[in-house]
Design a protein around this motif. Sequence first.
Motif, PDB file in Angstrom:
ATOM      1  N   SER A 262       0.853  -1.187   0.000  1.00  0.00           N
ATOM      2  CA  SER A 262       0.000   0.000   0.000  1.00  0.00           C
ATOM      3  C   SER A 262       0.888   1.236   0.000  1.00  0.00           C
ATOM      4  CB  SER A 262      -0.904   0.017   1.234  1.00  0.00           C
ATOM      5  OG  SER A 262      -1.461   1.305   1.438  1.00  0.00           O
ATOM      6  N   VAL A 263       0.817   2.030  -1.049  1.00  0.00           N
ATOM      7  CA  VAL A 263       1.623   3.244  -1.146  1.00  0.00           C
ATOM      8  C   VAL A 263       1.289   4.200  -0.003  1.00  0.00           C
ATOM      9  CG1 VAL A 263       2.093   5.282  -2.549  1.00  0.00           C
ATOM     10  CG2 VAL A 263       1.911   3.042  -3.635  1.00  0.00           C
ATOM     11  N   LYS A 264       0.002   4.363   0.300  1.00  0.00           N
ATOM     12  CA  LYS A 264      -0.396   5.283   1.367  1.00  0.00           C
ATOM     13  C   LYS A 264       0.143   4.820   2.718  1.00  0.00           C
ATOM     14  CE  LYS A 264      -4.340   7.597   3.534  1.00  0.00           C
ATOM     15  NZ  LYS A 264      -3.809   7.380   4.901  1.00  0.00           N
ATOM     16  N   ASP A 265      -0.024   3.524   3.035  1.00  0.00           N
ATOM     17  CA  ASP A 265       0.478   3.018   4.303  1.00  0.00           C
ATOM     18  C   ASP A 265       1.990   3.203   4.405  1.00  0.00           C
ATOM     19  OD1 ASP A 265      -2.001   2.288   5.175  1.00  0.00           O
ATOM     20  OD2 ASP A 265      -1.760   0.137   4.791  1.00  0.00           O
ATOM     21  N   ALA A 266       2.682   3.001   3.285  1.00  0.00           N
ATOM     22  CA  ALA A 266       4.130   3.163   3.275  1.00  0.00           C
ATOM     23  C   ALA A 266       4.511   4.606   3.609  1.00  0.00           C
ATOM     24  CB  ALA A 266       4.694   2.764   1.919  1.00  0.00           C
ATOM     25  N   GLN A 267       3.900   5.568   2.947  1.00  0.00           N
ATOM     26  CA  GLN A 267       4.247   6.964   3.191  1.00  0.00           C
ATOM     27  C   GLN A 267       3.840   7.407   4.593  1.00  0.00           C
ATOM     28  OE1 GLN A 267       6.173   8.863   1.148  1.00  0.00           O
ATOM     29  NE2 GLN A 267       6.361   6.960  -0.022  1.00  0.00           N
ATOM     30  N   ASP A 268       2.701   6.933   5.074  1.00  0.00           N
ATOM     31  CA  ASP A 268       2.263   7.269   6.437  1.00  0.00           C
ATOM     32  C   ASP A 268       3.223   6.692   7.471  1.00  0.00           C
ATOM     33  OD1 ASP A 268       0.100   8.591   5.401  1.00  0.00           O
ATOM     34  OD2 ASP A 268      -1.362   7.028   5.890  1.00  0.00           O
ATOM     35  N   THR A 269       3.701   5.478   7.223  1.00  0.00           N
ATOM     36  CA  THR A 269       4.625   4.836   8.158  1.00  0.00           C
ATOM     37  C   THR A 269       5.959   5.569   8.187  1.00  0.00           C
ATOM     38  OG1 THR A 269       3.588   2.679   7.740  1.00  0.00           O
ATOM     39  CG2 THR A 269       5.781   2.658   8.735  1.00  0.00           C
ATOM     40  N   LEU A 270       6.471   5.915   7.022  1.00  0.00           N
ATOM     41  CA  LEU A 270       7.728   6.659   6.950  1.00  0.00           C
ATOM     42  C   LEU A 270       7.598   8.016   7.642  1.00  0.00           C
ATOM     43  CD1 LEU A 270       8.616   5.846   3.235  1.00  0.00           C
ATOM     44  CD2 LEU A 270       9.873   5.047   5.256  1.00  0.00           C
ATOM     45  N   ALA A 271       6.476   8.680   7.432  1.00  0.00           N
ATOM     46  CA  ALA A 271       6.264   9.992   8.047  1.00  0.00           C
ATOM     47  C   ALA A 271       6.186   9.882   9.566  1.00  0.00           C
ATOM     48  CB  ALA A 271       4.985  10.628   7.498  1.00  0.00           C
ATOM     49  N   ALA A 272       5.498   8.865  10.062  1.00  0.00           N
ATOM     50  CA  ALA A 272       5.391   8.674  11.518  1.00  0.00           C
ATOM     51  C   ALA A 272       6.764   8.410  12.126  1.00  0.00           C
ATOM     52  CB  ALA A 272       4.436   7.521  11.821  1.00  0.00           C
ATOM     53  N   ALA A 273       7.576   7.603  11.445  1.00  0.00           N
ATOM     54  CA  ALA A 273       8.921   7.325  11.937  1.00  0.00           C
ATOM     55  C   ALA A 273       9.767   8.593  11.953  1.00  0.00           C
ATOM     56  CB  ALA A 273       9.582   6.251  11.077  1.00  0.00           C
ATOM     57  N   TYR A 274       9.711   9.351  10.881  1.00  0.00           N
ATOM     58  CA  TYR A 274      10.483  10.593  10.780  1.00  0.00           C
ATOM     59  C   TYR A 274      10.061  11.578  11.871  1.00  0.00           C
ATOM     60  CZ  TYR A 274      12.548  14.779   8.680  1.00  0.00           C
ATOM     61  OH  TYR A 274      13.273  15.915   8.463  1.00  0.00           O
ATOM     62  N   ASP A 275       8.771  11.707  12.095  1.00  0.00           N
ATOM     63  CA  ASP A 275       8.265  12.623  13.115  1.00  0.00           C
ATOM     64  C   ASP A 275       8.712  12.207  14.513  1.00  0.00           C
ATOM     65  OD1 ASP A 275       7.038  14.092  11.150  1.00  0.00           O
ATOM     66  OD2 ASP A 275       5.033  13.263  11.504  1.00  0.00           O
ATOM     67  N   ALA A 276       8.997  10.914  14.685  1.00  0.00           N
ATOM     68  CA  ALA A 276       9.464  10.407  15.978  1.00  0.00           C
ATOM     69  C   ALA A 276      10.978  10.518  16.126  1.00  0.00           C
ATOM     70  CB  ALA A 276       9.028   8.957  16.158  1.00  0.00           C
ATOM     71  N   GLY A 277      11.645  11.054  15.095  1.00  0.00           N
ATOM     72  CA  GLY A 277      13.087  11.248  15.180  1.00  0.00           C
ATOM     73  C   GLY A 277      13.915  10.230  14.435  1.00  0.00           C
ATOM     74  N   VAL A 278      13.273   9.275  13.782  1.00  0.00           N
ATOM     75  CA  VAL A 278      14.009   8.266  13.020  1.00  0.00           C
ATOM     76  C   VAL A 278      14.600   8.905  11.764  1.00  0.00           C
ATOM     77  CG1 VAL A 278      13.796   6.130  11.668  1.00  0.00           C
ATOM     78  CG2 VAL A 278      12.602   6.352  13.870  1.00  0.00           C
ATOM     79  N   ASN A 279      15.896   8.700  11.567  1.00  0.00           N
ATOM     80  CA  ASN A 279      16.526   9.232  10.351  1.00  0.00           C
ATOM     81  C   ASN A 279      17.260   8.162   9.550  1.00  0.00           C
ATOM     82  OD1 ASN A 279      18.851   8.783  11.876  1.00  0.00           O
ATOM     83  ND2 ASN A 279      19.831  10.713  11.262  1.00  0.00           N
ATOM     84  N   PHE A 280      17.167   6.911  10.001  1.00  0.00           N
ATOM     85  CA  PHE A 280      17.877   5.811   9.332  1.00  0.00           C
ATOM     86  C   PHE A 280      16.855   4.747   8.932  1.00  0.00           C
ATOM     87  CE2 PHE A 280      20.454   1.914   9.200  1.00  0.00           C
ATOM     88  CZ  PHE A 280      21.539   2.324   8.440  1.00  0.00           C
TER      89      PHE A 280
END
Length: 325
Positions: free
Chosen positions: A32-50
Amino acid sequence: MKYRTLGKTGFKISEVSLGTWQLGGKWGDPFSVKDAQDTLAAAYDAGVNFFDTADIYQDGQSEHAIGQFRKTHDDIIISTKIGRKLPEQTAAGYSPDNIRQWIDACLQNQGVDVLDNVLLHSPSFDTYYTPDTFFTLDQLKKEGKIKNYGVSVEKVEQAIKALDYNIGSVEIIFNMFRLRPAKLFFELAKQHNVGILARVPLASGLLSGKYTLTTQFGPNDQRTTNRHGEQFDKGETFSGVDYATGVKAADELKARLHTDNLAATALRWILMFDAVSTVIPGASKASQISRNTTAADLPAPTHEQMGIVEDVYAQYIKNPVDYLW
């Protein structure tokens, strides 16, 4: 979120990163493209950069999704694995021509001119005794196609042998059910200034503490199809632990560590080892991100709690896991 240096690469990476095998799907579910982008965004917002990916994850869709995300978040670091497109893992398969083809495909998938970090994807043992494979990666660095390279390994001995080359990182299975890397490899990695990426940190979910003997997994789930190594190394599935034994050991850890959140406790335990640069839990949807990223904020386990993990491992897991990987 705290950050650690990934060995000689110099990258400052989040203590908790994101593994993207399941990105946009879950254990074989449709992407799911949407789930993928939402997951990446949630990780980034939590400070994940790797972000850890591979050219075969979702047949390149994982790389493509992360590449798209990077267009608006250019401060992230992408680590991608190559080599599992081979029908059989042999040293000959990691030829200069194949490596170059894989790298070019990754560059295209991610939409970039240079790859941050490239890992050989669990190659066969004889690959580590084929210097031209690693010399090709050295040449690709000189050409500016990759910034850094390393290996993703199955066995501790492979990780040790890889230190002969100019690697910057090693991705290795390390968790409460896989203690041997800390005893044999971590100090050597520090001496060589090689960063450690801790993969399969929850032993395919066993260390969530939520599985029972009656838990059912989907028919395409590798926790169903690869328990005995039918598709790839069985150590990838439940860290090679017999399922029933793993459930029992996880239940004992929950009881003796007095926790109902074994997953977060297990991730925090890994971060007690200063040789580890990051721990790589997976997530298939945004709601799972906070479960992982908040683990780094837990209090450090006590000396007694660290001893409990050793004790449970010795009682339930060491034989045969310690002798196989």
